[in-house]
Motif scaffolding. Structure first.
Motif, PDB file in Angstrom:
ATOM      1  N   SER A   1       0.845  -1.199   0.000  1.00  0.00           N
ATOM      2  CA  SER A   1       0.000   0.000   0.000  1.00  0.00           C
ATOM      3  C   SER A   1       0.874   1.240   0.000  1.00  0.00           C
ATOM      4  CB  SER A   1      -0.913   0.012   1.225  1.00  0.00           C
ATOM      5  OG  SER A   1      -1.810  -1.074   1.219  1.00  0.00           O
ATOM      6  N   LEU A   2       0.285   2.335  -0.469  1.00  0.00           N
ATOM      7  CA  LEU A   2       0.978   3.621  -0.519  1.00  0.00           C
ATOM      8  C   LEU A   2      -0.080   4.703  -0.448  1.00  0.00           C
ATOM      9  CD1 LEU A   2       4.045   4.251  -0.885  1.00  0.00           C
ATOM     10  CD2 LEU A   2       3.578   4.566  -3.322  1.00  0.00           C
ATOM     11  N   ARG A   3       0.238   5.804   0.221  1.00  0.00           N
ATOM     12  CA  ARG A   3      -0.683   6.940   0.239  1.00  0.00           C
ATOM     13  C   ARG A   3      -0.018   8.159  -0.370  1.00  0.00           C
ATOM     14  NH1 ARG A   3      -3.817  10.284   5.028  1.00  0.00           N
ATOM     15  NH2 ARG A   3      -1.758  11.234   5.302  1.00  0.00           N
ATOM     16  N   LEU A   4      -0.644   8.676  -1.392  1.00  0.00           N
ATOM     17  CA  LEU A   4      -0.193   9.913  -2.019  1.00  0.00           C
ATOM     18  C   LEU A   4      -0.932  11.094  -1.412  1.00  0.00           C
ATOM     19  CD1 LEU A   4      -0.149   8.858  -5.783  1.00  0.00           C
ATOM     20  CD2 LEU A   4       1.611   8.543  -4.034  1.00  0.00           C
ATOM     21  N   SER A   5      -0.222  12.211  -1.358  1.00  0.00           N
ATOM     22  CA  SER A   5      -0.821  13.452  -0.868  1.00  0.00           C
ATOM     23  C   SER A   5      -0.649  14.535  -1.912  1.00  0.00           C
ATOM     24  CB  SER A   5      -0.151  13.896   0.436  1.00  0.00           C
ATOM     25  OG  SER A   5      -0.297  12.936   1.458  1.00  0.00           O
ATOM     26  N   CYS A   6      -1.581  15.448  -1.923  1.00  0.00           N
ATOM     27  CA  CYS A   6      -1.505  16.616  -2.797  1.00  0.00           C
ATOM     28  C   CYS A   6      -1.829  17.840  -1.937  1.00  0.00           C
ATOM     29  CB  CYS A   6      -2.484  16.488  -3.953  1.00  0.00           C
ATOM     30  SG  CYS A   6      -2.567  17.934  -5.031  1.00  0.00           S
TER      31      CYS A   6
ATOM     32  N   TYR B   1      -5.936  13.263  -0.839  1.00  0.00           N
ATOM     33  CA  TYR B   1      -5.146  12.049  -0.657  1.00  0.00           C
ATOM     34  C   TYR B   1      -5.607  10.970  -1.626  1.00  0.00           C
ATOM     35  CZ  TYR B   1      -4.426  14.433   3.808  1.00  0.00           C
ATOM     36  OH  TYR B   1      -4.137  15.361   4.774  1.00  0.00           O
ATOM     37  N   LEU B   2      -4.700  10.043  -1.894  1.00  0.00           N
ATOM     38  CA  LEU B   2      -5.041   8.850  -2.653  1.00  0.00           C
ATOM     39  C   LEU B   2      -4.418   7.663  -1.930  1.00  0.00           C
ATOM     40  CD1 LEU B   2      -6.482   7.831  -5.225  1.00  0.00           C
ATOM     41  CD2 LEU B   2      -4.223   7.778  -6.305  1.00  0.00           C
ATOM     42  N   GLN B   3      -5.261   6.905  -1.248  1.00  0.00           N
ATOM     43  CA  GLN B   3      -4.817   5.680  -0.592  1.00  0.00           C
ATOM     44  C   GLN B   3      -4.855   4.546  -1.611  1.00  0.00           C
ATOM     45  OE1 GLN B   3      -3.661   5.100   2.616  1.00  0.00           O
ATOM     46  NE2 GLN B   3      -3.259   3.031   1.876  1.00  0.00           N
ATOM     47  N   MET B   4      -3.718   3.925  -1.825  1.00  0.00           N
ATOM     48  CA  MET B   4      -3.609   2.876  -2.842  1.00  0.00           C
ATOM     49  C   MET B   4      -3.255   1.560  -2.156  1.00  0.00           C
ATOM     50  SD  MET B   4      -1.586   4.976  -5.827  1.00  0.00           S
ATOM     51  CE  MET B   4      -0.052   5.042  -4.898  1.00  0.00           C
ATOM     52  N   ASN B   5      -4.147   0.610  -2.250  1.00  0.00           N
ATOM     53  CA  ASN B   5      -3.941  -0.712  -1.655  1.00  0.00           C
ATOM     54  C   ASN B   5      -3.823  -1.769  -2.745  1.00  0.00           C
ATOM     55  OD1 ASN B   5      -4.233   0.477   0.910  1.00  0.00           O
ATOM     56  ND2 ASN B   5      -6.441   0.113   0.926  1.00  0.00           N
ATOM     57  N   SER B   6      -3.291  -2.912  -2.361  1.00  0.00           N
ATOM     58  CA  SER B   6      -3.158  -4.049  -3.292  1.00  0.00           C
ATOM     59  C   SER B   6      -2.533  -3.598  -4.604  1.00  0.00           C
ATOM     60  CB  SER B   6      -4.527  -4.681  -3.541  1.00  0.00           C
ATOM     61  OG  SER B   6      -5.120  -5.105  -2.334  1.00  0.00           O
ATOM     62  N   LEU B   7      -1.433  -2.897  -4.510  1.00  0.00           N
ATOM     63  CA  LEU B   7      -0.802  -2.345  -5.710  1.00  0.00           C
ATOM     64  C   LEU B   7      -0.310  -3.443  -6.638  1.00  0.00           C
ATOM     65  CD1 LEU B   7       0.977   0.656  -4.044  1.00  0.00           C
ATOM     66  CD2 LEU B   7      -0.565   0.813  -6.005  1.00  0.00           C
TER      67      LEU B   7
END
Length: 124
Positions: free
Chosen positions: A17-22, A80-86
């Motif tokens: 998982s990764l979380r992007l921020s803007c 934000y963009l929470q990205m799981n199961s990349l």
């Protein structure tokens, strides 16, 4: 007009998982619909997710539905963009974009306010 700066990209393994921020500058952030796009090498910029000004409307691209979650905090001028199961196919430069007005758009050509992008690399 807002200015946008993305952060949070990096190199991860498939399944992580990764979380992007803007981060947006300006005092009118809450008047903008906020959208995440991504662009892989050699491909067109692809719609990922959009959240309306107040957060009441959210939509996702088919390739990320059920895995990614977009959210915003208007008090902090953040989206934000929470990205799981990349997956390896999620590898791309991710951009946030802003657009004012009533309508929500899903094509990159309808946006003229962009961040510089943050690179996400997913290894298999």
């Amino acid at each position: 007009q807002v200015q946008l700066v993305e952060s949070g990209g990096g190199l991860v393994q498939a399944g992580d998982s990764l979380r992007l921020s803007c981060t947006a500058s300006g005092r009118t952030f809450s008047s903008y619909h906020m959208t995440w796009f991504r662009q892989a090498p050699g491909k067109e910029r692809e719609f990922v997710a959009v959240i309306s000004r107040g957060g009441g409307t959210i939509n996702y691209g088919d390739s990320v539905k059920g895995r990614f979650t977009i959210s915003r905090d208007n008090a902090k001028n953040m989206v934000y963009l929470q990205m799981n199961s990349l997956k390896p196919e999620d590898t791309a430069v991710y951009y946030c974009a802003a657009r004012s007005g009533a309508a929500i758009y899903y094509s990159a050509s309808n946006y003229d306010t962009w961040g510089q992008g943050t690179l996400v690399t997913v290894s298999s």
